[in-house]
Design a protein around this motif. Structure first.
Motif, PDB file in Angstrom:
ATOM      1  N   LEU A 230      15.413 -33.686   7.050  1.00  0.00           N
ATOM      2  CA  LEU A 230      15.065 -34.914   6.337  1.00  0.00           C
ATOM      3  C   LEU A 230      14.594 -36.005   7.285  1.00  0.00           C
ATOM      4  O   LEU A 230      15.146 -36.201   8.365  1.00  0.00           O
ATOM      5  CB  LEU A 230      16.261 -35.412   5.541  1.00  0.00           C
ATOM      6  CG  LEU A 230      16.846 -34.429   4.524  1.00  0.00           C
ATOM      7  CD1 LEU A 230      17.999 -35.078   3.777  1.00  0.00           C
ATOM      8  CD2 LEU A 230      15.785 -33.928   3.568  1.00  0.00           C
ATOM      9  N   SER A 231      13.557 -36.731   6.835  1.00  0.00           N
ATOM     10  CA  SER A 231      13.031 -37.865   7.578  1.00  0.00           C
ATOM     11  C   SER A 231      11.973 -38.549   6.725  1.00  0.00           C
ATOM     12  O   SER A 231      11.249 -37.874   5.983  1.00  0.00           O
ATOM     13  CB  SER A 231      12.398 -37.403   8.896  1.00  0.00           C
ATOM     14  OG  SER A 231      11.664 -38.454   9.501  1.00  0.00           O
ATOM     15  N   PRO A 232      11.846 -39.875   6.810  1.00  0.00           N
ATOM     16  CA  PRO A 232      10.681 -40.505   6.178  1.00  0.00           C
ATOM     17  C   PRO A 232       9.394 -39.910   6.734  1.00  0.00           C
ATOM     18  O   PRO A 232       9.334 -39.517   7.904  1.00  0.00           O
ATOM     19  CB  PRO A 232      10.823 -41.978   6.563  1.00  0.00           C
ATOM     20  CG  PRO A 232      12.282 -42.157   6.848  1.00  0.00           C
ATOM     21  CD  PRO A 232      12.736 -40.851   7.441  1.00  0.00           C
ATOM     22  N   LEU A 233       8.380 -39.855   5.921  1.00  0.00           N
ATOM     23  CA  LEU A 233       7.122 -39.227   6.333  1.00  0.00           C
ATOM     24  C   LEU A 233       6.587 -39.821   7.632  1.00  0.00           C
ATOM     25  O   LEU A 233       6.151 -39.090   8.532  1.00  0.00           O
ATOM     26  CB  LEU A 233       6.087 -39.370   5.219  1.00  0.00           C
ATOM     27  CG  LEU A 233       4.747 -38.660   5.417  1.00  0.00           C
ATOM     28  CD1 LEU A 233       4.162 -38.233   4.078  1.00  0.00           C
ATOM     29  CD2 LEU A 233       3.735 -39.554   6.136  1.00  0.00           C
ATOM     30  N   ALA A 234       6.627 -41.122   7.768  1.00  0.00           N
ATOM     31  CA  ALA A 234       6.041 -41.786   8.935  1.00  0.00           C
ATOM     32  C   ALA A 234       6.774 -41.451  10.227  1.00  0.00           C
ATOM     33  O   ALA A 234       6.212 -41.608  11.313  1.00  0.00           O
ATOM     34  CB  ALA A 234       6.040 -43.302   8.728  1.00  0.00           C
ATOM     35  N   GLU A 235       8.016 -40.988  10.107  1.00  0.00           N
ATOM     36  CA  GLU A 235       8.824 -40.731  11.292  1.00  0.00           C
ATOM     37  C   GLU A 235       9.074 -39.247  11.549  1.00  0.00           C
ATOM     38  O   GLU A 235       9.702 -38.884  12.537  1.00  0.00           O
ATOM     39  CB  GLU A 235      10.175 -41.441  11.155  1.00  0.00           C
ATOM     40  CG  GLU A 235      10.046 -42.944  10.963  1.00  0.00           C
ATOM     41  CD  GLU A 235      11.342 -43.597  10.538  1.00  0.00           C
ATOM     42  OE1 GLU A 235      12.403 -42.942  10.660  1.00  0.00           O
ATOM     43  OE2 GLU A 235      11.306 -44.753  10.073  1.00  0.00           O
TER      44      GLU A 235
END
Length: 244
Positions: free
Chosen positions: A96-101
């Motif tokens: 899991l991670s925000p798309l930008a990161e």
């Protein structure tokens, strides 16, 4: 040779939802092959549990994204038990991670296991499963409820949905059903790992039933699709307690 007992292959059967699904199918009277990637001790424990309960099971190692290993897995099942009736593909990873990161290496890892793995297992299943059988993939309710940080994981499960719906049509005339189960928040080590208690509590409140799902809840759906559900085909079943 046609066996009188249905034979099921469960990928990811050494732990989590896969293990409970394997145990449920064995309790239903099916011979179960527990496919695992890297934890032979856990796979053998699943086999022992099934055997102690009076069932028949075998553990076989295979990387689901490796076509040579998956072919060997299906060869061994056919040689040992005479054929394959059910394939339950639970194997997958979630990072899991925000798309930008997101680290693209993590994206590639998930794509290899979740997308390529589903394709490779589905290809062998489409070639081998006998008439009257069932192919059951694993998707996720996150494709519908769109939780932040699940972008890449949800993208891989969207691909699973597409493969499932199309394969069901490609097997026209074979009397083989193809469906996907899309669990919601379910209390497995994979899901709970790294989540603060407050986050788990928030996810618990998302469902009108105000609890997390259990692996038994999901195994019940697998049992239905693997046995009596002959008129459910080409569907994604959201097993999530009413999360929207």
């Amino acid at each position: 040779m046609r066996t009188t007992t249905r034979v099921a292959v469960v990928t990811g059967g050494s732990g989590g939802i896969g293990r409970v699904a394997a145990e449920r199918l064995a309790a239903d009277g099916q011979t179960v092959v527990v496919s695992y990637a890297g934890n032979p001790a856990a796979a053998e424990e699943t086999v022992r549990t099934i055997g102690d309960a009076g069932g028949t099971a075998l553990a076989v190692r295979a990387d689901v994204a490796d076509e040579t290993q998956v072919t060997a897995l299906f060869d061994e099942v056919e040689e040992r038990f005479g054929g394959i009736d059910v394939v339950v593909h639970t194997a997958g990873i979630m990072l899991l991670s925000p798309l930008a990161e997101l680290d693209l290496t993590d994206f590639d890892r998930m794509h290899r296991t979740n997308v390529r793995g589903t394709f490779v297992v589905g290809q062998q299943a489409a070639r081998r499963v006998r008439s009257g059988g069932a192919i059951i993939n694993f998707s996720s309710s996150v494709t519908k409820i769109a939780l932040p940080a699940y972008t890449a994981y949800a993208a891989t499960k969207g691909a699973v949905d597409a493969m499932t719906l199309i394969l069901a049509k490609e097997l026209r005339g074979r009397d083989i059903t193809v469906n996907a189960v899309a669990p919601g928040p379910t209390a497995t080590p994979l899901f709970l790992q790294g989540k603060p208690e407050a986050v788990v509590e928030q996810l618990t409140k998302m469902t009108p039933l105000e609890r997390l799902g259990s692996p038994d809840d999901i195994a019940e759906v697998v049992s239905f699709l693997a046995g009596p559900a002959r008129w459910i085909n080409g569907q994604v079943l959201y097993a999530n307690g009413g999360v929207v």
